[in-house]
Design an enzyme around this catalytic site. Sequence first.
Site, short mmCIF file in Angstrom:
data_model
loop_
_atom_site.label_atom_id
_atom_site.label_comp_id
_atom_site.label_asym_id
_atom_site.label_seq_id
_atom_site.Cartn_x
_atom_site.Cartn_y
_atom_site.Cartn_z
N PRO A 190 0.83 -1.22 0.00
CA PRO A 190 0.00 0.00 0.00
C PRO A 190 0.86 1.26 0.00
O PRO A 190 1.81 1.37 0.75
CB PRO A 190 -0.79 -0.11 1.30
CG PRO A 190 -0.06 -1.09 2.14
CD PRO A 190 0.70 -1.98 1.24
N GLU A 191 0.53 2.18 -0.86
CA GLU A 191 1.17 3.49 -0.85
C GLU A 191 0.20 4.49 -0.21
O GLU A 191 -0.89 4.12 0.22
CB GLU A 191 1.55 3.90 -2.28
CG GLU A 191 2.69 3.03 -2.82
CD GLU A 191 3.73 3.84 -3.58
OE1 GLU A 191 3.97 5.01 -3.23
OE2 GLU A 191 4.32 3.28 -4.52
#
Length: 283
Positions: A2-3
């Site tokens: 996840p960014e």
Amino acid sequence: MPELPEVETVRRGLEPVLRGARLAKVRINRPDLRFPFPERFAERLEGARVEQLERRAKYLRFHLDTGETWVTHLGMTGRFTIDGEITADFEENAPVGGKHEHLSLTTDGGRRIGFSDARRFGYMALLPTAEVDAHPWFRALGPEPLGNAFNAGVLAAGFRGRKQNVKVTLLDQRVVAGLGNIYVCEALYRARISPLTPAGKVGPKRLERLATAVREVLVDAVEAGGSTLRDFANVEGGQGYFQHRFDVYGREGEPCRGEGCTGVVKRIVQGGRSTFWCPNCQK
Ligand SMILES: [Zn+2]
């Protein structure tokens, strides 16, 4: 992995359910994730009311009325569910629930929140709220790219005198917090700046373009998040759900999407990470 936009999507998913809610019953199903859970974690959460849900870089920070802040990093596969529904799906093959659910709680509103993390690279902490910004995870972080404090001046200050290329410098969390490889590539493309340019040589006009581009790529990605994520992943036949929207990231050898550009997206390695860019459009 996840960014920032995925973490923000998770925060937005949880906010309507958790903000103002009291954590009625908390269950921890194992002693650790990447690190051990905090001591007496369930007891310290139980009965607490969530006053505010905040994201800082790629961390979720839930401020409790007990004076403590529940901090969560999602790692690679950490996912929150609300009544069994996933809040944001960024690793479609990562299982959720069952033996992968390591924490669950119910709120005083009768909602059930679960945290699953198949690979267990995620981690959680309970920190005194007054000291949370001074914690080693947070104290050196630059401004939030979606916050009011972020602008071309921030970039100018972070880039001043630096001979390192602008791509690697933008990944420096002290300059701006939470920007990862994907969105740095996309922002440089949108701002039409070559990733090879020394950071200190990016002039004021280009810094303005870059600050705008950073904000825009993140806003677009957050807006693409939401309730239809799993459908996206299915329709796209196994691609990450944001991937179809990228202009350069992961598109080596494919035609540039720039108007009138006949160039091809190139990949180079900078600071050990892949950079995707169009040498025609980015000077
Ligand atoms: Zn191009």
